[in-house]
Write an enzyme that holds these catalytic residues in place. Structure first.
Site, PDB file in Angstrom:
ATOM      1  N   GLY A  87       0.845  -1.193   0.000  1.00 10.89           N
ATOM      2  CA  GLY A  87       0.000   0.000   0.000  1.00 10.89           C
ATOM      3  C   GLY A  87       0.873   1.233   0.000  1.00 10.89           C
ATOM      4  CB  CYS A 114       5.353  -4.121   0.320  1.00 11.55           C
ATOM      5  SG  CYS A 114       6.105  -2.495   0.136  1.00 11.55           S
ATOM      6  CE1 TYR A 115       0.992   1.040   5.562  1.00 12.44           C
ATOM      7  CE2 TYR A 115      -0.688  -0.674   5.406  1.00 12.44           C
ATOM      8  CZ  TYR A 115      -0.225   0.514   5.948  1.00 12.44           C
ATOM      9  OH  TYR A 115      -0.971   1.163   6.900  1.00 12.44           O
ATOM     10  CD  GLU A 203       3.173  -8.036  -5.381  1.00 13.36           C
ATOM     11  OE1 GLU A 203       3.935  -8.721  -4.669  1.00 13.36           O
ATOM     12  OE2 GLU A 203       2.891  -6.858  -5.124  1.00 13.36           O
ATOM     13  CG  ASP A 259     -15.817  -9.599 -20.922  1.00 13.80           C
ATOM     14  OD1 ASP A 259     -14.793 -10.294 -21.068  1.00 13.80           O
ATOM     15  OD2 ASP A 259     -15.778  -8.421 -20.540  1.00 13.80           O
ATOM     16  CE  LYS A 398     -11.327  -9.186 -21.440  1.00 16.51           C
ATOM     17  NZ  LYS A 398     -12.653  -8.598 -21.585  1.00 16.51           N
TER      18      LYS A 398
END
Ligand code: XMP
Length: 542
Positions: A87, A114-115, A203, A259, A398
């Protein structure tokens, strides 16, 4: 592109969400027995979705929850683990995002990134400081002790950092397991309580062993089996659609986009002939698009397909109209009316299938009720048509939708189709939309698409297309002067259509496009490339 790396290929591709447009409702989420999630606690929206996708790519279902989530709500999901995301804030500022302290006592394994790592440290009694040694980008990490998450990775490795604060002392019960120049505690573990923190970003693909760290957390700490696969997603959704629709009928507005196509294919697997697809051809589609939809869904899938050729009606209504907003209004209203007329006499049609995706429904940030995209949704259907909604893709990203589409047998041309606006080519023609101008644009657009494919750029470009401005220019052909259409080529890169940059297409590709358009499309004597970014321009011209 983030796909096709060390991240395993469970889901092909990784295109971000196509532009869509919807005001979404939140529905109560029922945890599936087969797919208990890992929850990603969102402490800064930019990071949470990528983490959630990485977890899924490792075969484990994930959901994103806001950082305001309470312990009861967490347990209602029956999570296998929790990840506190990165964040933008600093843990010791006044407005820092915190999490409910009770989350640490649930016995659910936790990974802070991280945060999230700093938050774990500060809330559990460690120390976080601004050391003055900020780290951004590639950084060498040294593994200093036995680690569950870093097991099997080299002692020295590259990780991706982005932080100004650092954990300087571990909280009681934690052990430091790695360090870097600017992070005294770059990774820490309390294996007994199942809590882990990493200062770096596992990530992102620039972290050499990032996938191993996430896998280590999922498998060793959470005991999460790799069960989130295309096959199991399809099986689950088929079951859910059958349970919801029962013996009734459902209808689906097909646009030819990925979609609605995948949603239709999935629901068709579930309820067969009780699905009727309605394809409204407003005459503003690209070359070959209408026939591809009828071929794929009518012939190949043998679906009950209503093909409404309303091009005459739309073109008639657009005759003489030049104002962009007026065009949009006419198309939007006529689309809905045409759809209603086409579906009015389908007996027992109680359900409407919609291709809503997970990013449209994620609750995130500071506990906002739902993500609302403000973009105009011209050419789509409003939520109040009087049907109950079936949204079989509302848990999916997606890239998962594309993977499932492929698995269900949809052709690449549909699965990998770039986003296309509801009002179609009408927003790519400035001035009046006429049959003659549509023909010119369609022919030129087909060449652009063909050459972008040939250069193998189609998937990495967000959208690439031709635009026909209301501009004629003087040219010279043979011995004579011409006065003919100028054509614009537009190609952009983007993550989510909110911002975009013009694509750096190699000159030889642009040259080929220009030369083919001017030679093959009668009435065009000039081609220009649009190098505007968004903002201040938009992706479409109108
Ligand atoms: P702009 O032109 O605003 O477009 O930068 C952002 C994205 O939205 C698409 N777009 C639309 N999609 N109905 C849609 O379904 C619309 O009326 C519409 N207008 C623009 C556009 O193609 C781009 O991906």
């Amino acid at each position: 592109m983030l796909s096709g790396s060390a991240w395993g290929d469970r889901f092909a591709g990784g295109d971000p969400l196509a532009a869509g447009v919807s005001v979404t409702r939140t529905e109560r989420q029922v945890p599936s027995e087969r797919h208990r999630p890992v929850l990603v606690v969102d402490l800064g929206a930019q990071y949470a979705q990528l983490i959630a996708r990485r977890v899924r790519q490792a075969g484990v279902f994930s959901r994103i929850v806001p950082h305001t989530v309470g312990a009861d709500e967490v347990m209602a999901h029956r999570p296998l683990g929790m990840i506190l995301s990165g964040g933008p804030l600093s843990v010791y500022t006044e407005n820092a995002y915190l999490v409910d302290r009770q989350l640490f006592g649930l016995g659910v394994p936790i990974l802070g990134i991280c945060y999230g790592h700093q938050l774990l440290a500060s809330m559990l009694g460690g120390t976080v400081k601004r050391t003055g040694d900020a780290e951004y980008g590639r950084t060498e990490l040294t593994v200093t002790g036995a680690s569950r998450l870093l097991e099997g990775t080299p002692q020295h490795q590259n990780v991706w950092m982005s932080h100004a604060d650092a954990v300087t002392e571990t909280p009681p019960g934690f052990e430091r397991v790695a360090t870097t120049g600017g992070s005294p505690v770059a990774a820490m573990e309390d294996r007994e309580r199942g809590m882990y923190g990493v200062q770096f970003h596992p990530e992102v693909i620039h972290t050499d062993h990032g996938s191993a760290v996430i896998e280590g957390f999922l498998r060793s700490a959470c005991q999460a089996p790799p069960s989130w696969t295309r096959g199991s997603i399809i099986a689950d959704q088929i079951e859910a659609v059958r349970a919801r629709v029962g013996d009734a009928r459902a209808i689906c507005g097909l646009s030819g986009g990925v979609d609605s196509s995948v949603a239709a294919a999935l629901v068709h697997r579930a309820i067969g002939d009780r699905l009727t697809c309605v394809f409204v051809d407003h005459g503003l589609l690209r070359e070959g698009e209408a026939s591809q939809v009828t071929e794929t869904f009518g012939r190949y899938f043998q679906m009950d397909l209503v093909h409404v050729d309303a091009s005459g009606r739309f073109l008639g209504a657009l005759s003489g109209v030049t104002d962009p907003e007026a065009k949009r209004t006419i198309i939007g209203e006529m689309f809905i009316r045409t759809f209603e007329e086409a579906t009015g006499d389908i007996p027992d049609a109680r359900f409407l299938v919609q291709g809503t995706l997970y990013p449209d429904v994620i609750e995130s940030g500071g506990g906002a009720a739902a993500t609302i995209k403000t973009h105009h949704n011209v050419g789509g259907l409003p939520p109040d048509l009087g049907f109950e909604l079936v949204e079989p893709l509302r848990d999916l990203f997606k890239d998962e939708v594309r993977a499932i589409g492929k698995e269900l047998g949809l052709p690449d041309e549909i699965v990998w189709r770039q986003p296309f606006p509801g009002p179609g080519l009408a927003v790519r023609i400035t001035g009046e939309v006429t049959r003659e101008r549509l023909d010119v644009l369609r022919a030129a657009d087909a060449i652009v698409t063909e050459e972008i494919h040939r250069a193998d750029l189609y998937r990495e470009i967000w959208q690439s297309f031709a635009v026909l401005p209301a501009v004629k220019t003087v040219g010279v052909q043979g011995d004579g002067r011409t006065y003919a259409h100028a054509l614009i080529v537009r190609a952009v890169t983007s993550e989510d259509a909110m911002t975009a940059d013009f694509a750096r297409i190699p000159y030889p590709v642009l040259e080929r496009i220009a030369s083919r358009v001017m030679n093959e499309v009668p009435g065009v004597n000039r081609v220009a490339y649009d190098i505007s970014s968004k903002p201040p321009a938009t992706i479409e011209w109108e």
